[in-house]
Design a protein around this motif. Sequence first.
Motif, PDB file in Angstrom:
ATOM      1  N   ASN A 118       2.959   7.142   0.199  1.00  0.00           N
ATOM      2  CA  ASN A 118       2.268   7.092   1.621  1.00  0.00           C
ATOM      3  C   ASN A 118       3.250   7.512   2.517  1.00  0.00           C
ATOM      4  OD1 ASN A 118       1.397   5.758   3.904  1.00  0.00           O
ATOM      5  ND2 ASN A 118       0.603   3.979   2.878  1.00  0.00           N
TER       6      ASN A 118
ATOM      7  N   ASN B  46       0.683  -1.219   0.165  1.00  0.00           N
ATOM      8  CA  ASN B  46       0.069  -0.054   0.062  1.00  0.00           C
ATOM      9  C   ASN B  46       0.711   1.392  -0.123  1.00  0.00           C
ATOM     10  OD1 ASN B  46       1.107  -0.098   2.626  1.00  0.00           O
ATOM     11  ND2 ASN B  46      -1.026   0.081   3.735  1.00  0.00           N
ATOM     12  N   SER B  47       2.121   1.084  -0.390  1.00  0.00           N
ATOM     13  CA  SER B  47       3.146   2.420  -0.436  1.00  0.00           C
ATOM     14  C   SER B  47       2.490   3.540  -1.430  1.00  0.00           C
ATOM     15  CB  SER B  47       4.190   1.928  -0.606  1.00  0.00           C
ATOM     16  OG  SER B  47       4.827   1.458  -2.066  1.00  0.00           O
TER      17      SER B  47
ATOM     18  N   ALA C 106       3.693   6.696   5.545  1.00  0.00           N
ATOM     19  CA  ALA C 106       4.199   5.613   6.236  1.00  0.00           C
ATOM     20  C   ALA C 106       5.689   4.897   5.693  1.00  0.00           C
ATOM     21  CB  ALA C 106       3.231   4.425   6.507  1.00  0.00           C
ATOM     22  N   TYR C 107       5.918   5.272   4.599  1.00  0.00           N
ATOM     23  CA  TYR C 107       7.051   4.637   3.911  1.00  0.00           C
ATOM     24  C   TYR C 107       8.246   5.704   3.771  1.00  0.00           C
ATOM     25  CZ  TYR C 107       4.248   0.450   3.311  1.00  0.00           C
ATOM     26  OH  TYR C 107       3.363  -0.475   3.401  1.00  0.00           O
TER      27      TYR C 107
ATOM     28  N   LYS D 262       7.469   2.454  -7.884  1.00  0.00           N
ATOM     29  CA  LYS D 262       7.684   3.833  -7.042  1.00  0.00           C
ATOM     30  C   LYS D 262       7.665   4.964  -7.957  1.00  0.00           C
ATOM     31  CE  LYS D 262       8.036   2.097  -2.638  1.00  0.00           C
ATOM     32  NZ  LYS D 262       7.570   0.910  -3.147  1.00  0.00           N
TER      33      LYS D 262
ATOM     34  N   ALA E 180       7.615   6.718  -2.243  1.00  0.00           N
ATOM     35  CA  ALA E 180       6.533   6.129  -2.142  1.00  0.00           C
ATOM     36  C   ALA E 180       5.460   7.208  -2.158  1.00  0.00           C
ATOM     37  CB  ALA E 180       6.285   5.410  -0.731  1.00  0.00           C
TER      38      ALA E 180
ATOM     39  N   ASN F  96      -3.873   1.046  -5.143  1.00  0.00           N
ATOM     40  CA  ASN F  96      -4.203   0.216  -4.014  1.00  0.00           C
ATOM     41  C   ASN F  96      -3.600  -1.275  -4.004  1.00  0.00           C
ATOM     42  OD1 ASN F  96      -5.757   2.260  -2.710  1.00  0.00           O
ATOM     43  ND2 ASN F  96      -7.362   1.675  -4.089  1.00  0.00           N
TER      44      ASN F  96
ATOM     45  N   ILE G  21      -0.488   4.414  -2.029  1.00  0.00           N
ATOM     46  CA  ILE G  21      -2.144   4.614  -2.180  1.00  0.00           C
ATOM     47  C   ILE G  21      -2.527   6.101  -2.410  1.00  0.00           C
ATOM     48  CG2 ILE G  21      -2.557   2.799  -0.694  1.00  0.00           C
ATOM     49  CD1 ILE G  21      -2.723   4.646   1.774  1.00  0.00           C
ATOM     50  N   ASP G  22      -1.612   6.954  -2.053  1.00  0.00           N
ATOM     51  CA  ASP G  22      -2.011   8.448  -2.137  1.00  0.00           C
ATOM     52  C   ASP G  22      -1.912   8.905  -3.667  1.00  0.00           C
ATOM     53  OD1 ASP G  22      -2.385   8.751   0.520  1.00  0.00           O
ATOM     54  OD2 ASP G  22      -0.788   9.761   0.949  1.00  0.00           O
TER      55      ASP G  22
END
Length: 228
Positions: free
Chosen positions: A202, A148-149, A204-205, A187, A200, A156, A151-152
């Motif tokens: 996302n 899910n890296s 979070a990454y 990426k 990424a 997905n 998703i933005d």
Amino acid sequence: MLTKKQLDLLEFIHKRVQRDGVPPSFDEMKEALDLRSKSGIHRLITALEERGFIRRLAHRARALEIVKLPDAMQGNSGFSPRVIDGDKPDQRPPAAMEISGGAVELSLMGKIAAGVPIEAVSDANNKVHVPQSMVGQGAHYALEVKGNSMIDAGINEGDVVVIRETSVAENGDIVVAVVEGYEATLKRFRKKDKMIALEAANPAYETRVFREEQVEVQGRLVGLIRSY
């Protein structure tokens, strides 16, 4: 799907076993593949073992056994392994075939990581139909997204991305990148001087930064099939 490094290592091991009766050492493998450390060899060996090409034998020195070879290494002209960072477009048949209804049939070449990079896994027998308008000139293929890296960017896990094969990317393109010959990831591409950042979509990454010789672009995202 075998990456070029995996295929090169399998061929090197096979030739040495045929010549010497025993597999090469890890140091010899590292030198033959021009890798900087033996950790890369460990990862390649693990990938080949997971795909059923080799077997590690317990309690024996140089404990590697070749279980099978790709058909292409056995002289079978009916199959050529899909090497993620390899063949020139004119050395293989087209990856896309036009079918009725304005659609194109693409080979679903396996999974691509949109997260922590993984080995690409392929079952080239699978096909996916995409609109003709989604593909242009050149060879195309499809990959299922894992992770899910991105998703933005609207990508997905479980979606299918359509990739145009190319080794050239512009800053901001979403690409299939192969890192150090054996990690395949999806990426956003950024290049500055001799450094390449794989970003990424996302928070979070983290962005991963490499020297340009460590990264090879193998395709650019041109379409997306949403999975619901």
